[in-house]
Design a protein around this motif. Structure first.
Motif, short mmCIF file in Angstrom:
data_model
loop_
_atom_site.label_atom_id
_atom_site.label_comp_id
_atom_site.label_asym_id
_atom_site.label_seq_id
_atom_site.Cartn_x
_atom_site.Cartn_y
_atom_site.Cartn_z
N MET A 110 45.11 54.28 87.73
CA MET A 110 45.17 52.88 88.15
C MET A 110 43.76 52.30 88.24
N PRO A 111 43.48 51.16 87.58
CA PRO A 111 42.13 50.59 87.64
C PRO A 111 41.77 50.14 89.05
N ALA A 112 40.50 50.31 89.37
CA ALA A 112 40.04 49.95 90.71
C ALA A 112 39.95 48.43 90.88
N ILE A 113 39.58 47.71 89.83
CA ILE A 113 39.40 46.25 89.92
C ILE A 113 40.68 45.56 89.45
N GLN A 114 41.31 44.87 90.37
CA GLN A 114 42.52 44.12 90.03
C GLN A 114 42.17 42.81 89.33
N SER A 115 41.18 42.09 89.83
CA SER A 115 40.79 40.81 89.21
C SER A 115 39.41 40.42 89.67
N LEU A 116 38.74 39.62 88.82
CA LEU A 116 37.45 39.02 89.14
C LEU A 116 37.49 37.58 88.63
N THR A 117 37.42 36.62 89.53
CA THR A 117 37.53 35.20 89.16
C THR A 117 36.36 34.43 89.74
N VAL A 140 40.61 41.92 99.07
CA VAL A 140 40.07 40.76 98.39
C VAL A 140 38.76 40.35 99.04
N HIS A 141 37.73 40.23 98.23
CA HIS A 141 36.39 39.86 98.71
C HIS A 141 36.00 38.52 98.09
N VAL A 142 35.57 37.58 98.92
CA VAL A 142 35.18 36.24 98.46
C VAL A 142 33.70 36.04 98.75
N TYR A 143 32.95 35.65 97.71
CA TYR A 143 31.51 35.45 97.82
C TYR A 143 31.18 34.01 97.42
N ASN A 144 30.43 33.31 98.27
CA ASN A 144 29.98 31.96 97.96
C ASN A 144 28.59 32.00 97.32
N THR A 181 35.75 51.01 96.05
CA THR A 181 35.04 51.09 94.77
C THR A 181 33.53 51.08 95.01
N ALA A 182 32.85 52.00 94.32
CA ALA A 182 31.39 52.07 94.39
C ALA A 182 30.81 51.18 93.28
N ILE A 183 29.86 50.32 93.65
CA ILE A 183 29.24 49.42 92.68
C ILE A 183 27.73 49.59 92.72
N GLN A 184 27.09 49.30 91.58
CA GLN A 184 25.63 49.36 91.51
C GLN A 184 25.00 48.00 91.80
N SER A 185 25.57 46.96 91.24
CA SER A 185 25.05 45.61 91.49
C SER A 185 26.16 44.59 91.27
N PHE A 186 26.01 43.45 91.93
CA PHE A 186 27.01 42.39 91.83
C PHE A 186 26.26 41.07 92.04
N PHE A 187 26.29 40.19 91.04
CA PHE A 187 25.53 38.95 91.13
C PHE A 187 26.19 37.87 90.27
N VAL A 188 25.76 36.61 90.50
CA VAL A 188 26.15 35.47 89.66
C VAL A 188 24.87 34.81 89.18
N LYS A 189 24.87 34.35 87.96
CA LYS A 189 23.70 33.69 87.41
C LYS A 189 24.11 32.43 86.65
N VAL A 190 23.19 31.48 86.54
CA VAL A 190 23.39 30.27 85.75
C VAL A 190 22.18 30.14 84.83
N LYS A 191 22.41 29.77 83.58
CA LYS A 191 21.33 29.69 82.62
C LYS A 191 21.60 28.56 81.63
N THR A 242 35.61 35.56 93.48
CA THR A 242 36.62 36.34 94.20
C THR A 242 36.84 37.66 93.47
N LEU A 243 36.71 38.78 94.22
CA LEU A 243 36.90 40.12 93.68
C LEU A 243 38.05 40.80 94.42
N ALA A 244 39.07 41.19 93.69
CA ALA A 244 40.23 41.89 94.27
C ALA A 244 40.18 43.34 93.83
N LEU A 245 40.16 44.30 94.82
CA LEU A 245 40.07 45.73 94.55
C LEU A 245 41.35 46.44 94.97
N GLU A 246 41.83 47.33 94.11
CA GLU A 246 43.02 48.12 94.41
C GLU A 246 42.71 49.31 95.31
N LYS A 247 41.45 49.75 95.33
CA LYS A 247 41.04 50.89 96.14
C LYS A 247 39.54 50.78 96.42
#
Length: 451
Positions: A1-8, A93-97, A38-48, A31-36
């Motif tokens: 089963m994948p760990a990441i359910q959705s990323l929007t 479910v994790h929500v980041y502004n 999960t270990a992550i290395q980095s998580f960011f948003v960028k605009v270019k 918004t990041l939804a996880l099924e279990k």
């Protein structure tokens, strides 16, 4: 089963067109939804913001690819900083502004063409060990507000053309054309009036054409893309008669804004009025047309930063002149965002490149109607500060008088005089005015990485 359910990801709109401009805030949430867990290395948003062109030419048995790229900015907001140790996020479910402030420097509007594009992109990226990165992207529409003083662009344009006919026809044709202004927003209507005195032995048909000219630049090579947006035809004018023809030229609602602040892509528009005469060179006059975003279309809009006017080697007299102004750009903004590349730099003063004389190009074929974006300014091009509008009050109740003799170009020793209308007198068969004098190119020649 994948760990990441959705990323929007969603972003907040500032207006009904969902467009952004220089200096605007850009906010939203990921918004990041996880099924279990999960270990992550980095998580960011960028605009270019990036511009790129690419086309291929063939020489003998060899193909040569021409390409260029410009990076205008890139900003990042980290939800989880990059580090040697992984961060474990719990199930759920994790929500980041996030919040950015777009740079205040002049940047070109969004564009997509046959051989190039200008794209502004939001991207959220989640990295994990030994896993493919999870990403989500959203394209944002950017409309530049870097235009000259909009009040000066709302003045009417006037041109006069006299033509002696010969060989198969005899006599003279006089044509006086008025366009109600220079700047239009998509969906608006350009009012064109032509007063024609056909003192010749030939029939003639007045016509008006709205054209688009796109130029792609890569190193010393250019690629031209010319097209007719609309064309209107008047009724036949008999010999030795005088007629007044009126057209309402509709600006399509999907028209892209004019672009002259990009080094590798330019988008220009022209209104050409001409007389179709059999077995004779057609008398014609050409006016520049600037398509602006809808939110800048008001006549009372205050001046915004942009490229100044300069004297030009053309039969079209320059309007209000101003030295270029570029807002200062900080290297960092409030919050967690920062430039990953240095912000673009601009000259303190640039009156525009010298105007070449490409010869007649009534159908916009062949040589570009303006100098190369890399051209250097001529010492004879002297920028002047714009006049104070209160110093030159308009008199709407007084009729506008059209001069009967060609006007003389203003010398560089003194600022030009300004009227309530811009008069373009006694046009010759030279090409239309160079847009590079209205919108000189940025000097940011540095290319950047795609990421």
């Amino acid at each position: 089963m994948p760990a990441i359910q959705s990323l929007t990801m969603v972003y907040d709109a500032l207006n009904e067109d969902r467009t952004f401009s220089e200096g605007d805030p850009l906010t939203g949430k990921v918004t990041l939804a996880l099924e279990k867990p999960t270990a992550i290395q980095s998580f960011f948003v960028k605009v270019k913001g990036d511009a790129q062109v690419r086309w291929t030419t063939r020489s003998g048995n060899h193909n040569h690819t021409h390409s260029a790229r410009r990076r205008y900015f890139k900003l990042k907001h980290f939800f989880s900083e990059e580090s040697a140790t992984e961060t474990v996020l719990p199930q759920g479910v994790h929500v980041y502004n996030f919040s950015f402030t777009l740079p205040s420097v002049s940047m070109p509007s969004s564009f997509r063409g046959t051989y190039g594009k200008i794209v502004y992109m939001l991207e959220a990226k989640l990295s994990r060990s030994w896993k493919v990165d999870k990403t989500v992207e959203r394209v944002i529409v950017f409309h530049s507000k870097s235009f000259p003083n909009l009040q000066s662009l709302m003045l009417r344009q006037v041109a006069v053309k006299d033509k002696e006919l010969g060989i198969f026809s005899s006599g003279k044709v006089h044509m006086e054309v008025t366009v109600d202004r220079t700047a239009y927003a998509p969906g608006e209507t350009a009012m064109v009036v032509a007063k024609i005195n056909n003192n010749s032995s030939s029939d003639m048909i007045p016509k008006v054409r709205l054209s688009q000219v796109i130029v792609y630049t890569a190193s010393s090579s250019t690629k031209h893309e010319n097209g007719t947006i609309s064309k209107l035809v008047g009724h036949n004018i008999r010999p030795h008669s005088e007629e007044e023809v009126r057209w309402e030229v509709k600006i399509p609602t999907n028209m892209q804004p004019a672009i002259k602040n990009c080094e590798i892509i330019s988008v220009d528009y022209y209104l050409k009025v001409y007389l179709d005469i059999s077995f004779a060179f057609d008398p014609e006059v050409t006016f520049p047309v600037i398509i602006i975003p809808r939110n800048l279309a008001s006549v009372g809009q205050p001046a915004v930063s942009g490229i100044g006017w300069g004297q030009q080697n053309s039969d079209f007299h320059a309007g209000a002149a101003s030295a270029p102004f570029y807002p200062p750009s900080p290297n960092r903004y409030q919050g967690a965002q920062a430039y990953s590349v240095p912000p673009p730099t601009y000259p303190a003063s640039f009156a525009g490149p010298p105007v070449a004389n490409p010869g007649p190009w009534g159908d916009y074929a062949g040589t570009a109607p303006y100098g190369s974006p890399s051209s250097q300014p001529s010492p004879s091009h002297v920028p002047y500060p714009p006049p104070n509008p209160s110093t030159f009050p308009l008199q709407p109740s007084a009729p506008l008088a059209y001069p009967s003799a060609p006007a003389t170009h203003t010398t560089p020793s003194a600022p030009p005089s300004y009227m309530s209308a811009t008069n373009f007198l006694s046009q010759s068969d030279e090409p239309p005015p160079a847009y590079s004098l209205i919108f000189p190119s940025s000097t940011n020649e540095g290319s950047s990485e795609a990421k």
